[in-house]
Design a protein around this motif. Structure first.
Motif, PDB file in Angstrom:
ATOM      1  N   UNK A  23       0.826  -1.210   0.000  1.00 53.90           N
ATOM      2  CA  UNK A  23       0.000   0.000   0.000  1.00 53.90           C
ATOM      3  C   UNK A  23       0.857   1.255   0.000  1.00 53.90           C
ATOM      4  N   UNK A  24       0.469   2.185  -0.812  1.00 58.09           N
ATOM      5  CA  UNK A  24       1.153   3.466  -0.842  1.00 58.09           C
ATOM      6  C   UNK A  24       2.452   3.465  -1.610  1.00 58.09           C
ATOM      7  N   UNK A  25       2.813   2.334  -2.222  1.00 58.16           N
ATOM      8  CA  UNK A  25       4.061   2.255  -2.978  1.00 58.16           C
ATOM      9  C   UNK A  25       3.741   2.156  -4.458  1.00 58.16           C
ATOM     10  N   UNK A  26       4.232   3.123  -5.218  1.00 56.32           N
ATOM     11  CA  UNK A  26       4.011   3.102  -6.661  1.00 56.32           C
ATOM     12  C   UNK A  26       4.997   2.134  -7.296  1.00 56.32           C
ATOM     13  N   UNK A  27       4.501   1.204  -8.093  1.00 57.19           N
ATOM     14  CA  UNK A  27       5.358   0.203  -8.719  1.00 57.19           C
ATOM     15  C   UNK A  27       5.275   0.353 -10.237  1.00 57.19           C
ATOM     16  N   UNK A  28       6.411   0.177 -10.882  1.00 63.89           N
ATOM     17  CA  UNK A  28       6.450   0.182 -12.337  1.00 63.89           C
ATOM     18  C   UNK A  28       5.546  -0.927 -12.855  1.00 63.89           C
ATOM     19  N   UNK A  29       4.841  -0.662 -13.957  1.00 63.20           N
ATOM     20  CA  UNK A  29       3.902  -1.615 -14.536  1.00 63.20           C
ATOM     21  C   UNK A  29       4.507  -3.015 -14.586  1.00 63.20           C
ATOM     22  N   UNK A  30       3.899  -3.954 -13.868  1.00 57.30           N
ATOM     23  CA  UNK A  30       4.459  -5.298 -13.729  1.00 57.30           C
ATOM     24  C   UNK A  30       4.501  -6.039 -15.056  1.00 57.30           C
ATOM     25  N   UNK A  49      21.120  -3.501 -23.038  1.00 60.94           N
ATOM     26  CA  UNK A  49      20.665  -3.423 -24.421  1.00 60.94           C
ATOM     27  C   UNK A  49      19.162  -3.617 -24.561  1.00 60.94           C
ATOM     28  N   UNK A  50      18.466  -3.590 -23.447  1.00 60.22           N
ATOM     29  CA  UNK A  50      17.009  -3.757 -23.478  1.00 60.22           C
ATOM     30  C   UNK A  50      16.365  -2.617 -24.257  1.00 60.22           C
ATOM     31  N   UNK A  51      15.449  -2.899 -25.188  1.00 66.84           N
ATOM     32  CA  UNK A  51      14.776  -1.833 -25.944  1.00 66.84           C
ATOM     33  C   UNK A  51      14.073  -0.835 -25.031  1.00 66.84           C
ATOM     34  N   UNK A  52      14.015   0.401 -25.453  1.00 69.60           N
ATOM     35  CA  UNK A  52      13.459   1.481 -24.624  1.00 69.60           C
ATOM     36  C   UNK A  52      11.999   1.263 -24.268  1.00 69.60           C
ATOM     37  N   UNK A  53      11.284   0.517 -25.096  1.00 73.88           N
ATOM     38  CA  UNK A  53       9.840   0.341 -24.829  1.00 73.88           C
ATOM     39  C   UNK A  53       9.575  -0.369 -23.494  1.00 73.88           C
ATOM     40  N   UNK A  54      10.595  -1.049 -22.951  1.00 77.83           N
ATOM     41  CA  UNK A  54      10.424  -1.744 -21.681  1.00 77.83           C
ATOM     42  C   UNK A  54      10.852  -0.896 -20.484  1.00 77.83           C
ATOM     43  N   UNK A  55      11.440   0.252 -20.745  1.00 81.11           N
ATOM     44  CA  UNK A  55      11.919   1.107 -19.676  1.00 81.11           C
ATOM     45  C   UNK A  55      13.396   0.885 -19.411  1.00 81.11           C
ATOM     46  N   UNK A  56      13.949   1.545 -18.400  1.00 81.75           N
ATOM     47  CA  UNK A  56      15.382   1.412 -18.095  1.00 81.75           C
ATOM     48  C   UNK A  56      15.779  -0.026 -17.775  1.00 81.75           C
ATOM     49  N   UNK A  57      16.904  -0.448 -18.352  1.00 82.01           N
ATOM     50  CA  UNK A  57      17.372  -1.803 -18.102  1.00 82.01           C
ATOM     51  C   UNK A  57      17.671  -2.065 -16.639  1.00 82.01           C
ATOM     52  N   UNK A  58      18.152  -1.037 -15.923  1.00 85.64           N
ATOM     53  CA  UNK A  58      18.455  -1.217 -14.504  1.00 85.64           C
ATOM     54  C   UNK A  58      17.188  -1.506 -13.695  1.00 85.64           C
ATOM     55  N   UNK A  59      16.077  -0.871 -14.085  1.00 87.75           N
ATOM     56  CA  UNK A  59      14.809  -1.112 -13.390  1.00 87.75           C
ATOM     57  C   UNK A  59      14.356  -2.551 -13.587  1.00 87.75           C
ATOM     58  N   UNK A  60      14.447  -3.030 -14.830  1.00 87.66           N
ATOM     59  CA  UNK A  60      14.016  -4.396 -15.134  1.00 87.66           C
ATOM     60  C   UNK A  60      14.920  -5.401 -14.425  1.00 87.66           C
ATOM     61  N   UNK A  61      16.230  -5.176 -14.499  1.00 86.77           N
ATOM     62  CA  UNK A  61      17.166  -6.101 -13.845  1.00 86.77           C
ATOM     63  C   UNK A  61      16.967  -6.109 -12.338  1.00 86.77           C
ATOM     64  N   UNK A  62      16.796  -4.935 -11.736  1.00 85.76           N
ATOM     65  CA  UNK A  62      16.637  -4.869 -10.280  1.00 85.76           C
ATOM     66  C   UNK A  62      15.416  -5.664  -9.816  1.00 85.76           C
ATOM     67  N   UNK A  63      14.329  -5.589 -10.611  1.00 87.23           N
ATOM     68  CA  UNK A  63      13.135  -6.371 -10.246  1.00 87.23           C
ATOM     69  C   UNK A  63      13.431  -7.867 -10.372  1.00 87.23           C
TER      70      UNK A  63
END
Length: 255
Positions: A23-30, A49-63
């Motif tokens: 609750x109260x935590x904004x999360x990037x679209x799962x 090298x992740x395409x931009x349409x998925x967002x920052x590669x660091x965000x995806x990797x961190x998840x």
């Protein structure tokens, strides 16, 4: 929709299995994050090298990394695997070459499940599949570990098991006795140098190619065909996610 993205039907299956947002935590679209992870798994591309349409590669990797550490990806896979009847199971392993990015690093660190086998530094994926060729148990180990050494833990707890099929690499008396103690039959040919040969039902044993076909499908995910991850838990998470995709594709195609 991009080539490797989840369809609406696939997303409907996997979405309820993911952790709820605090609750109260904004999360990037799962869904976008998961699509980005599947892109990396399928293409084998570096995260940067992740395409931009998925967002920052660091965000995806961190998840991916954070949920791998928390065991989320394994839990998602197990939730689907629990739907298997498990009455007939096929077990095997496959050697995966470790890329230099995975095998490098300081000595004396934690076990990364990378060992020295005939092909060099490698990891071994151990899998149990059901009668549909869908994976129900997964594990990784050092490449030189014998098949039967990992089998005991892999099949433990398969309460509905009635038949276990494996090749000669699993011929060990302790494993056969474990299967029999579970009320099941072990269809495992004996090593040729043994005096007493165990008979195997040919019609049942012929179906063992189901597990071989699973590994062929798994290795279409290039991040699983070659190990790039340093941590064993992250590589196992990648294998579990790829296996999850195989599960949900089967569900979509049969409903």
């Amino acid at each position: 929709m991009a080539r490797f993205d989840l369809s609406d039907a696939e997303w409907a299956i996997i979405a309820p299995l993911l952790p709820n947002k605090p609750r109260g935590v904004a999360r990037v679209d799962a869904r976008r994050v998961l699509n980005g992870i599947f892109y990396i798994l399928r293409t084998g591309s570096p995260w940067r090298d992740l395409p931009e349409r998925y967002g920052p590669g660091t965000t995806i990797y961190n998840r991916f990394n954070r949920w791998a550490k928390a065991g989320v990806w394994i839990d998602v896979f197990n939730a689907l695997a629990e739907r298997s009847p498990e009455s007939m199971a096929f077990i095997d392993s496959s050697i995966i070459r470790a890329h230099q990015h995975a095998s490098g690093g300081k000595k004396g660190g934690p076990d990364h499940a990378i060992g020295l086998s005939r092909g060099g530094l490698s990891t071994k994926i151990h899998a149990v599949v059901d009668a549909r060729g869908l994976p129900i148990r997964l594990a990784v180990s050092q490449g030189q570990l014998s098949d039967h050494a990992a089998a005991a833990d892999l099949i433990a707890g398969l309460g509905r098991l009635r038949h276990l099929v494996a090749d000669r690499g699993y011929d060990a008396r302790a494993l056969v006795e474990q299967v029999e103690a579970m009320g099941a039959t072990a269809h495992i040919p004996t090593q040729r140098n043994r005096k007493i040969q165990r008979s195997v039902d040919r019609m049942i044993y012929r179906q063992r190619n189901l597990v071989e076909r699973y590994f062929c499908k798994l290795k279409q995910f290039r991040r699983c065909a070659t190990r790039f991850d340093k941590l064993a838990r992250n590589f196992l998470a990648a294998v579990a996610l790829a296996s999850t995709r195989l599960w949900i594709r089967t569900y979509v195609s049969t409903t």
